[in-house]
Motif scaffolding. Structure first.
Motif, short mmCIF file in Angstrom:
data_model
loop_
_atom_site.label_atom_id
_atom_site.label_comp_id
_atom_site.label_asym_id
_atom_site.label_seq_id
_atom_site.Cartn_x
_atom_site.Cartn_y
_atom_site.Cartn_z
N LEU A 167 -0.78 17.31 11.10
CA LEU A 167 0.30 18.21 10.70
C LEU A 167 1.41 17.45 9.99
CD1 LEU A 167 1.62 21.01 10.72
CD2 LEU A 167 2.52 20.48 13.01
N LEU A 168 1.77 16.28 10.51
CA LEU A 168 2.78 15.44 9.85
C LEU A 168 2.32 15.04 8.45
CD1 LEU A 168 5.36 13.68 9.86
CD2 LEU A 168 3.99 11.87 10.92
N LEU A 169 1.06 14.66 8.32
CA LEU A 169 0.52 14.29 7.01
C LEU A 169 0.55 15.47 6.04
CD1 LEU A 169 -2.37 12.13 8.42
CD2 LEU A 169 -0.64 11.28 6.83
N THR A 170 0.24 16.66 6.55
CA THR A 170 0.27 17.86 5.71
C THR A 170 1.69 18.14 5.23
OG1 THR A 170 -1.64 18.81 6.82
CG2 THR A 170 -0.19 20.34 5.66
N LEU A 171 2.64 18.13 6.15
CA LEU A 171 4.03 18.40 5.78
C LEU A 171 4.54 17.37 4.78
CD1 LEU A 171 5.48 19.41 9.28
CD2 LEU A 171 4.86 20.92 7.38
N SER A 172 4.15 16.12 4.97
CA SER A 172 4.58 15.07 4.03
C SER A 172 3.98 15.27 2.64
CB SER A 172 4.19 13.69 4.56
OG SER A 172 2.80 13.47 4.47
N SER A 173 2.81 15.89 2.59
CA SER A 173 2.16 16.17 1.30
C SER A 173 2.87 17.28 0.55
CB SER A 173 0.70 16.59 1.52
OG SER A 173 -0.01 15.57 2.15
N TRP A 174 3.45 18.20 1.29
CA TRP A 174 4.11 19.34 0.67
C TRP A 174 5.49 18.99 0.13
CZ3 TRP A 174 2.73 23.45 4.95
CH2 TRP A 174 1.35 23.72 4.88
N ILE A 175 6.04 17.82 0.54
CA ILE A 175 7.29 17.33 -0.04
C ILE A 175 6.89 16.61 -1.32
CG2 ILE A 175 9.29 15.84 0.26
CD1 ILE A 175 8.86 16.20 3.32
N GLU A 176 7.12 17.25 -2.47
CA GLU A 176 6.48 16.80 -3.71
C GLU A 176 7.42 16.87 -4.90
OE1 GLU A 176 2.61 18.12 -6.40
OE2 GLU A 176 3.28 19.39 -4.76
N VAL A 177 7.33 15.83 -5.72
CA VAL A 177 7.95 15.84 -7.05
C VAL A 177 6.80 15.86 -8.05
CG1 VAL A 177 9.41 14.60 -8.69
CG2 VAL A 177 9.94 14.51 -6.24
N PRO A 178 6.59 16.99 -8.74
CA PRO A 178 5.43 17.08 -9.64
C PRO A 178 5.49 16.05 -10.77
CG PRO A 178 6.41 19.24 -9.25
CD PRO A 178 7.35 18.22 -8.70
N MET A 179 4.40 15.34 -10.95
CA MET A 179 4.22 14.40 -12.06
C MET A 179 2.77 14.46 -12.47
SD MET A 179 6.43 11.01 -11.03
CE MET A 179 5.76 10.12 -12.41
N ILE A 180 2.47 13.99 -13.67
CA ILE A 180 1.09 13.95 -14.17
C ILE A 180 0.72 12.49 -14.41
CG2 ILE A 180 -0.39 14.59 -16.11
CD1 ILE A 180 1.23 17.14 -16.39
N PRO A 181 -0.46 12.03 -13.98
CA PRO A 181 -1.52 12.79 -13.30
C PRO A 181 -1.41 12.80 -11.79
CG PRO A 181 -2.35 10.63 -13.86
CD PRO A 181 -0.91 10.67 -14.34
N VAL A 182 -0.44 12.06 -11.23
CA VAL A 182 -0.33 11.92 -9.78
C VAL A 182 1.09 12.30 -9.35
CG1 VAL A 182 -0.56 10.32 -7.83
CG2 VAL A 182 -2.02 10.02 -9.84
N PRO A 183 1.25 13.29 -8.45
CA PRO A 183 2.60 13.66 -8.02
C PRO A 183 3.18 12.65 -7.04
CG PRO A 183 0.97 14.95 -6.85
CD PRO A 183 0.21 14.12 -7.86
N ILE A 184 4.51 12.62 -6.96
CA ILE A 184 5.18 11.81 -5.95
C ILE A 184 5.33 12.67 -4.70
CG2 ILE A 184 7.33 10.67 -5.31
CD1 ILE A 184 7.73 9.91 -8.21
N THR A 185 4.86 12.17 -3.58
CA THR A 185 4.96 12.88 -2.30
C THR A 185 5.45 11.90 -1.24
OG1 THR A 185 2.75 12.35 -1.51
CG2 THR A 185 2.96 14.30 -2.94
N MET A 186 5.58 12.41 -0.01
CA MET A 186 5.93 11.56 1.13
C MET A 186 4.68 11.14 1.90
SD MET A 186 9.12 10.90 1.17
CE MET A 186 9.53 10.43 2.85
N GLN A 187 3.51 11.27 1.28
CA GLN A 187 2.26 10.97 1.97
C GLN A 187 2.20 9.54 2.47
OE1 GLN A 187 -0.47 12.17 -1.11
NE2 GLN A 187 -1.02 14.05 -0.03
N THR A 188 2.55 8.57 1.62
CA THR A 188 2.41 7.18 2.07
C THR A 188 3.39 6.85 3.19
OG1 THR A 188 3.78 6.46 0.21
CG2 THR A 188 1.39 6.25 -0.04
N PHE A 189 4.55 7.52 3.19
CA PHE A 189 5.46 7.37 4.34
C PHE A 189 4.75 7.78 5.62
CE2 PHE A 189 8.20 9.84 7.22
CZ PHE A 189 9.02 8.82 7.70
N ALA A 190 4.12 8.96 5.60
CA ALA A 190 3.45 9.47 6.80
C ALA A 190 2.22 8.64 7.16
CB ALA A 190 3.07 10.94 6.60
N VAL A 191 1.46 8.23 6.16
CA VAL A 191 0.24 7.44 6.42
C VAL A 191 0.60 6.12 7.09
CG1 VAL A 191 -1.60 6.11 5.29
CG2 VAL A 191 -1.19 8.50 4.62
N THR A 192 1.60 5.42 6.57
CA THR A 192 1.99 4.14 7.16
C THR A 192 2.59 4.33 8.55
OG1 THR A 192 4.12 4.17 5.97
CG2 THR A 192 2.31 2.95 4.95
#
Length: 197
Positions: free
Chosen positions: A35-60
């Motif tokens: 759930l934490l990983l999902t929520l961190s994914s939804w915090i997003e700054v759209p960019m192409i081809p890879v968006p900026i998210t909080m995923q790596t914060f949650a993963v680490t």
């Protein structure tokens, strides 16, 4: 007479001490972690081809708090949720497409990153040594960028992969590493109490 340390002894540092908890606790931790990983994914700054998210914060952070084994397992469970179509990735995406597109290298790096950070934290790169905790998080973020860029290079070429998949994420990686290390500081050491002889 003291006994020699066992090779299977608990890690020196594991904030939540999940390896000592009953299986039900560990299952609940995996569910909360996904759930934490999902929520961190939804915090997003759209960019192409890879968006900026909080995923790596949650993963680490999951790797650091859960330990290397359960941390990696939690990330794999989250990726499995994505693979079966649950909207748990950036932009609420799911399904198999993200695992073959430009972001696949980053996604596949996440369990490795969680395991590496967890392994480092268990060995003293933790909140008791905040600079080392920050370094562990930074190494995890760096590994994610390297593995992600290697995959991306196969799609867009090496120079574009660096320009689009690494450079824009360096400052964010440093900031997320600092935030993850500061968050880790909020948790107790998790050191096991010494046992009576």
């Amino acid at each position: 007479m003291s006994q020699p340390a066992s090779r299977t002894a608990a890690p020196a540092f594991s904030p939540l001490r999940l390896q000592e908890r009953p299986l039900l606790w560990q299952v609940a931790a995996v569910a909360i972690g996904t759930l934490l990983l999902t929520l961190s994914s939804w915090i997003e700054v759209p960019m192409i081809p890879v968006p900026i998210t909080m995923q790596t914060f949650a993963v680490t952070l999951v790797g650091a708090l859960y330990g290397w084994r359960l941390g990696a397992l939690t990330v794999v469970a989250w990726l499995a949720e994505a693979a079966v179509g649950m909207p748990v990735l950036a932009g609420g995406s799911g399904g198999l497409a993200p695992f073959v597109g430009p972001t696949a290298g980053y996604l596949f790096s996440f369990p490795i990153v969680a395991a590496l950070v967890g392994w480092l934290v268990e060995r003293g790169w933790n909140a008791e040594r905040v600079f080392l905790a920050f370094a562990a998080m930074l190494i995890g973020n760096g590994l994610c960028l390297v593995l992600g860029a290697l995959w991306l290079a196969g799609i867009v070429g090496f120079e574009k992969a660096i320009a689009l998949g690494v450079t824009p994420f360096i400052v964010g990686g440093v900031l997320k590493s600092a935030l993850a290390a500061a968050t880790l500081k909020l948790f107790p050491s998790g050191k096991a109490e010494p046992k009576a002889p």
